[in-house]
Design a protein around this motif. Structure first.
Motif, short mmCIF file in Angstrom:
data_model
loop_
_atom_site.label_atom_id
_atom_site.label_comp_id
_atom_site.label_asym_id
_atom_site.label_seq_id
_atom_site.Cartn_x
_atom_site.Cartn_y
_atom_site.Cartn_z
N GLY A 19 -72.29 -100.88 -23.71
CA GLY A 19 -71.92 -101.60 -25.08
C GLY A 19 -71.46 -102.92 -24.81
N VAL A 20 -70.33 -102.97 -24.02
CA VAL A 20 -69.53 -104.27 -23.84
C VAL A 20 -70.59 -105.45 -23.11
N LYS A 21 -71.30 -105.02 -22.11
CA LYS A 21 -72.16 -105.65 -21.52
C LYS A 21 -73.38 -106.18 -22.43
N ALA A 22 -73.82 -105.32 -23.37
CA ALA A 22 -74.97 -105.72 -24.20
C ALA A 22 -74.43 -106.49 -25.34
N LEU A 23 -73.29 -106.58 -25.88
CA LEU A 23 -72.59 -107.48 -26.58
C LEU A 23 -72.26 -108.73 -25.81
N THR A 28 -74.24 -114.35 -24.89
CA THR A 28 -74.66 -115.53 -24.10
C THR A 28 -76.01 -115.92 -24.46
N ALA A 29 -76.82 -114.98 -24.77
CA ALA A 29 -78.40 -115.63 -25.22
C ALA A 29 -78.21 -116.22 -26.37
N ALA A 30 -77.20 -115.85 -27.57
CA ALA A 30 -77.28 -116.38 -28.78
C ALA A 30 -76.54 -117.90 -28.44
N GLY A 56 -85.63 -110.32 -23.69
CA GLY A 56 -85.31 -109.23 -24.35
C GLY A 56 -85.22 -108.06 -23.21
N ALA A 57 -86.12 -108.20 -22.23
CA ALA A 57 -86.01 -107.12 -21.01
C ALA A 57 -84.76 -107.50 -20.26
N ILE A 58 -84.20 -108.73 -19.94
CA ILE A 58 -82.77 -109.26 -19.11
C ILE A 58 -81.90 -108.36 -19.95
N ILE A 59 -81.67 -108.67 -21.11
CA ILE A 59 -80.86 -107.94 -21.92
C ILE A 59 -80.60 -106.48 -21.85
N GLY A 60 -81.72 -106.12 -22.02
CA GLY A 60 -81.97 -104.40 -22.13
C GLY A 60 -81.75 -103.98 -20.92
N LEU A 71 -72.65 -111.09 -15.27
CA LEU A 71 -72.83 -112.33 -14.60
C LEU A 71 -74.41 -112.57 -14.08
N THR A 72 -74.80 -111.30 -13.52
CA THR A 72 -76.24 -111.38 -13.20
C THR A 72 -77.09 -111.59 -14.12
N GLY A 73 -76.95 -110.80 -15.28
CA GLY A 73 -77.84 -110.95 -16.52
C GLY A 73 -77.68 -112.64 -17.31
N ALA A 74 -76.54 -112.97 -17.12
CA ALA A 74 -76.27 -114.13 -17.71
C ALA A 74 -76.86 -115.27 -16.92
#
Length: 177
Positions: A19-23, A28-30, A56-60, A71-74
């Motif tokens: 949940g914290v990573k998703a937020l 970051t995306a916003a 969407g795939a990266i965030i999910g 950091l990897t996702g960002a």
């Protein structure tokens, strides 16, 4: 072997971290989208759709994977959005634009339907008739010009007189008459 409760609920700490990573990824995306040019969904070109799906795939994936950090996702998000921005800017170069954007095609000129361009655009006559009805035309006879735009919409100019190509196509002449 795991119990049914473990399968449905799992570890609460892992869920909290997800949940914290998703937020964090959402924020970051916003922020990254805020810093790039605005393009509405109605104006999406194919490369815009590819980026939207990839974001969407990266965030999910990053949010729910225990082996992927924020950091990897960002970094993946930022690189993807920078590449998107570069492609959007390169589209101003005619040689590059033709690689990214499909050509504008004439579907109707002075009431005459171009069957070849309908096929090239993947539009049936029933599809065209539906678009014409939605725009207040009972048949192609009342249409001076109908174009299949690069972003997939059909623009229609009423009347039976000569039409001006530059009025509807943003200055580029329609291709494949």
């Amino acid at each position: 072997m795991h119990s049914l409760g473990d399968a449905l609920i799992g570890d609460w700490r892992s869920a909290a971290f997800a949940g914290v990573k998703a937020l964090a990824l959402f924020l970051t995306a916003a922020a990254a989208f805020r810093l790039t040019e605005r393009r509405t969904i109605a104006q999406f070109a194919p490369f815009d759709w590819a980026v939207a799906v990839a974001v969407g795939a990266i965030i999910g994936r990053t949010a729910t994977a225990s082996d992927s950090s924020w950091l990897t996702g960002a970094v993946a998000l930022v690189v993807l959005l920078l590449a998107h921005s570069l492609i959007a800017r390169l589209r101003f170069l005619p040689a590059f634009r033709h690689l990214v954007d499909p050509p504008v095609r004439e579907l109707i000129r002075d009431g005459e339907v171009n069957q070849r361009n309908l096929r090239l655009c993947g539009i049936t006559r029933a599809d065209l008739d539906s678009v014409l009805r939605q725009q207040g035309h009972s048949s192609p006879d009342t249409v001076a010009l109908a174009l299949f735009e690069a972003k997939g919409s059909v623009s229609v100019q009423s009347g039976t007189g000569p039409s001006s190509d530059s009025d509807l196509s943003g200055g580029d002449p329609p291709a494949a008459r």
